[in-house]
Design a protein around this motif. Sequence first.
Motif, short mmCIF file in Angstrom:
data_model
loop_
_atom_site.label_atom_id
_atom_site.label_comp_id
_atom_site.label_asym_id
_atom_site.label_seq_id
_atom_site.Cartn_x
_atom_site.Cartn_y
_atom_site.Cartn_z
N ASP A 56 48.59 35.66 38.16
CA ASP A 56 47.94 36.50 37.27
C ASP A 56 47.66 36.70 35.30
N GLU A 99 48.39 38.23 45.57
CA GLU A 99 47.42 39.12 45.90
C GLU A 99 47.18 39.60 44.29
N SER A 125 45.33 40.64 40.80
CA SER A 125 44.11 41.21 40.21
C SER A 125 43.43 40.70 39.16
N ILE A 126 42.35 40.87 39.14
CA ILE A 126 40.70 40.64 38.05
C ILE A 126 42.56 41.22 36.44
N THR A 129 37.54 40.13 33.29
CA THR A 129 36.82 41.14 33.41
C THR A 129 35.46 40.94 31.74
N ASP A 184 33.84 38.48 41.80
CA ASP A 184 34.28 38.34 43.80
C ASP A 184 34.66 37.01 43.09
N TYR A 238 36.42 35.12 41.75
CA TYR A 238 37.97 34.61 41.26
C TYR A 238 38.95 35.79 41.94
N ASN A 239 38.34 36.83 42.36
CA ASN A 239 39.33 36.83 43.67
C ASN A 239 39.22 36.36 44.26
N VAL A 250 42.12 33.84 44.84
CA VAL A 250 43.47 34.18 44.78
C VAL A 250 43.62 34.11 46.04
N LYS A 251 43.17 34.58 46.66
CA LYS A 251 43.18 34.00 48.52
C LYS A 251 43.06 33.25 49.37
N GLN A 259 33.98 38.95 51.86
CA GLN A 259 34.07 40.28 50.69
C GLN A 259 32.18 41.05 50.64
#
Lengths: 180, 270
Positions: free
Chosen positions: A41, A91, A93-94, A99, A117, A119-120, A123-124, A175
């Motif tokens: 992060d 997990e 977040s942006i 952003t 999206d 970027y998120n 992360v997964k 998503q």
Amino acid sequence: MDKHECDCLLEKARQGDSEALAMLCEHFYPQVLKYMYYRVDGVSAEDLTGEVFLRVLGNIGKQKGLFVAWLYRIAANVVTDYSRMGKIRQEGSIDERLTQSVVNGTNPADIVGSQIDIYNAIVKLTTDQREFVTLKFIQGLSNADIAEITGRSEGAIRGLQFRALSALRLILNSQEQVNE
Amino acid sequence: MNNNKIEDILDRCIAEVSMGKTAEEALRQYPEVADDIRPMLTLACELRKLPGPSTSVSGLIRTMAKLSVQQTGKKTTAQRRKITLLSHSVLIRAAAVILIFFVAGWTTVTSSAQALPGDFLYPIKLFSERVRFFLAMKQENKAELCIVFSEERVKELVKRHSKGGGLNKRLLAAMLNEAKMALDAGSELPEVSRDLLNSRVALLSQFQKQTLEQLEKRASPEEKQDLKTYLDICCLRCTWMEQRIDGSAPDSAQPQSKQRQGCWDTCPRQ
């Protein structure tokens, strides 16, 4: 900075020239920071980038082979060490700055969703896939360089690329369905 | 379609796109897999467009400051290492000196083993014998050492005489004295060990007697006169030891007996 200049600085840095080391640090800092932004992060990224360069300073005398590969290996080790210590938020977040840069961007993705999206979704991914996506598409490294950094064969890297993009697409599709 | 083949085609398409082709241009060469690959290739193109973070000046300055502190620390550590190495070298030197002394001492003691009375190293030989005797913990070992030393004196006596050094009365007296000390050291031993020691001393006395008899043949008249006294004592000791082993001689628990005083406790002047 061209390759010759980089090699000269590297040689001087190996011999303990602090000015050469500072110039190398200044040159590679944005790249390593970018790598860290997509691996961890945003808050930890700067600290971990600093840690990478501290390790570079401590081991520059023993450096052999391609410097960039060596640098990213250190960066990957730093990420691994910190994730073991539980300091990385899994997990993600942006980050606000990301952003902001995405909002100001000109070309939001039409098919697979916005960059936020993506970027998120990154992360997964699994650790290996996330590392690959960061090195290949964010840092723009070749398969050969990634193979040297990760210690895999180029064939294995091609397989990893396929799996990472497939997984990313699946995450983005799911998503999208949730958003609908 | 083979998975490996798709992976390779995808990789080739990504490479072509990165060299400036559009996704559709790259896919045109692979119509059979174009539909499968297209979403991934598009995604790859989108990934390349992701923005990086703006480089924070404060972050860079912080990193540089950390590096500077680390480098100073590195120098201090190097200096400390030098000091440690210095102290290591002092230890190594001390160890070397001790080793030299040890080796020199050991060599001297070894060389002195062949020394004869009058030689430069002979006092060292006697000293090392005394050390060995002192370090022997058990009475049994002390008695054994006395026998060994007595035999050594006999050998020295013969060697010295054969080299023309004459008859050394000090060696003759020492030879008899060491045998007596062996017997005394064994007086407190258990019966079995004492019997064994008595046999050893009896053999030693016999060996001394025979050696002196041999020497007597080559001795000058004056030396023969001196040898006679010692030879008489050896003969008496041999007889006494034989009787003792047979059980007719008084027990060593009575050291002041006249018979013992006659042969063991009378030592000629050196």
